[in-house]
Write an enzyme that holds these catalytic residues in place. Structure first.
Site, PDB file in Angstrom:
ATOM      1  N   SER A  52      24.184 -32.608 -63.464  1.00 48.36           N
ATOM      2  CA  SER A  52      23.076 -32.853 -64.383  1.00 48.36           C
ATOM      3  C   SER A  52      23.411 -33.954 -65.389  1.00 48.36           C
ATOM      4  CB  SER A  52      22.742 -31.581 -65.158  1.00 48.36           C
ATOM      5  OG  SER A  52      22.468 -30.518 -64.276  1.00 48.36           O
TER       6      SER A  52
HETATM    7  N1  SAH Z   1      25.174 -27.194 -63.381  1.00 44.02           N
HETATM    8  C1  SAH Z   1      25.413 -28.177 -62.340  1.00 44.02           C
HETATM    9  C2  SAH Z   1      24.122 -28.752 -61.796  1.00 44.02           C
HETATM   10  C3  SAH Z   1      23.995 -28.368 -60.393  1.00 44.02           C
HETATM   11  S1  SAH Z   1      22.530 -28.816 -59.540  1.00 44.02           S
HETATM   12  C4  SAH Z   1      26.372 -29.232 -62.806  1.00 44.02           C
HETATM   13  O1  SAH Z   1      26.656 -29.295 -64.014  1.00 44.02           O
HETATM   14  O2  SAH Z   1      26.887 -29.985 -61.967  1.00 44.02           O
HETATM   15  C5  SAH Z   1      21.955 -27.193 -59.081  1.00 44.02           C
HETATM   16  C6  SAH Z   1      22.850 -26.379 -58.193  1.00 44.02           C
HETATM   17  O3  SAH Z   1      22.172 -25.135 -57.983  1.00 44.02           O
HETATM   18  C7  SAH Z   1      23.124 -26.946 -56.815  1.00 44.02           C
HETATM   19  O4  SAH Z   1      24.513 -27.048 -56.632  1.00 44.02           O
HETATM   20  C8  SAH Z   1      22.516 -25.926 -55.852  1.00 44.02           C
HETATM   21  O5  SAH Z   1      23.262 -25.754 -54.653  1.00 44.02           O
HETATM   22  C9  SAH Z   1      22.539 -24.658 -56.700  1.00 44.02           C
HETATM   23  N2  SAH Z   1      21.613 -23.609 -56.314  1.00 44.02           N
HETATM   24  C10 SAH Z   1      20.319 -23.697 -55.904  1.00 44.02           C
HETATM   25  N3  SAH Z   1      19.808 -22.476 -55.682  1.00 44.02           N
HETATM   26  C11 SAH Z   1      20.797 -21.571 -55.968  1.00 44.02           C
HETATM   27  C12 SAH Z   1      20.884 -20.135 -55.949  1.00 44.02           C
HETATM   28  N4  SAH Z   1      19.859 -19.344 -55.586  1.00 44.02           N
HETATM   29  N5  SAH Z   1      22.063 -19.574 -56.308  1.00 44.02           N
HETATM   30  C13 SAH Z   1      23.124 -20.326 -56.670  1.00 44.02           C
HETATM   31  N6  SAH Z   1      23.095 -21.678 -56.709  1.00 44.02           N
HETATM   32  C14 SAH Z   1      21.943 -22.289 -56.368  1.00 44.02           C
END
Ligand code: SAH
Length: 209
Positions: A52
């Site tokens: 993000s």
């Molecule tokens: N907080 C992260 C942003 C990640 S983007 C950072 O700082 O890098 C969102 C993430 O949510 C992705 O890696 C995706 O695989 C995950 N995601 C989507 N649906 C999900 C679920 N139901 N449970 C766990 N992770 C999920």
């Protein structure tokens, strides 16, 4: 970056600002993007996901109103960067990721940085993490079509759920939902854009195998 893009855009939570100055974002981005690590933009990581934008990480962490003893659940570990920020501000953090490879990568980096109160779990975060509930704060870093009921159920009294919600593919509205006994009080914090939250109480798997 912390001064120009985070404090300069209105983030006032001192503990969050300190975390943004402390956590080395370059450790969480792919090698070929290290020189972009301190630009205030999201960046691609493995599995078609993103790390993000720093401002949004700071906005969500301060919206969660974290205290040093708080128990926090993050849904969507991705790179682990957001979990590291939460880990610097709160007491104990569980972060759930559905892609095992991302979870393993994040666990390594968080371990190298000595953040041993951040626990990476592989699974479907739309169901929360009942073993460690209730949580003082839950931060969801993927766009949910609707608010997952399981997450509301795992929120402590006074707890805050910060979650991007929206049906439209191009973006979501960031909500903070606070539990006050049996009542839920909602604040709208503006438009955001996240990859989809995929799971039993999220979107269907449509673009992935
Ligand atoms: N907080 C992260 C942003 C990640 S983007 C950072 O700082 O890098 C969102 C993430 O949510 C992705 O890696 C995706 O695989 C995950 N995601 C989507 N649906 C999900 C679920 N139901 N449970 C766990 N992770 C999920």
């Amino acid at each position: 970056m912390a001064r120009r893009d985070i404090a300069g855009r209105g983030i006032r939570d001192e503990a969050v600002l300190r975390a943004m100055r402390t956590v080395p974002r370059e450790r969480f981005v792919p090698d070929e993007m290290v020189e972009l690590a301190y630009e205030d933009h999201p960046l691609p990581i493995a599995e078609g996901q993103t790390i993000s934008q720093p401002y949004i990480v700071a906005l969500m962490a301060s919206a969660a109103e974290l205290g040093p003893g708080d128990r926090v659940l993050e849904v969507g570990t991705g790179s682990g960067y957001g979990a590291a920020i939460l880990g610097c501000v709160a007491g104990e953090v569980w972060t759930i990721e559905r892609h095992e490879q991302l979870a393993l990568g994040a666990r390594n980096v968080l371990g190298d940085l000595g953040l041993d109160r951040v626990h990476v779990v592989v699974g479907d975060g739309t169901l929360g993490h009942a073993e460690a509930a209730p949580f003082d704060a839950i931060v969801v870093t993927a766009g949910a079509p609707t608010v997952p009921a399981a997450l509301l159920g795992q929120l402590a009294d006074g707890g805050r759920l910060v979650i991007p919600v929206g049906q439209a593919p191009w973006g979501q509205e960031l909500l903070r939902i606070r539990r006050r006994g049996d009542r839920l009080v909602e604040d709208r914090l503006g438009g955001v854009r996240f990859v989809p939250l995929i799971g039993a109480q999220g979107s269907d798997v449509d673009d992935e195998s």
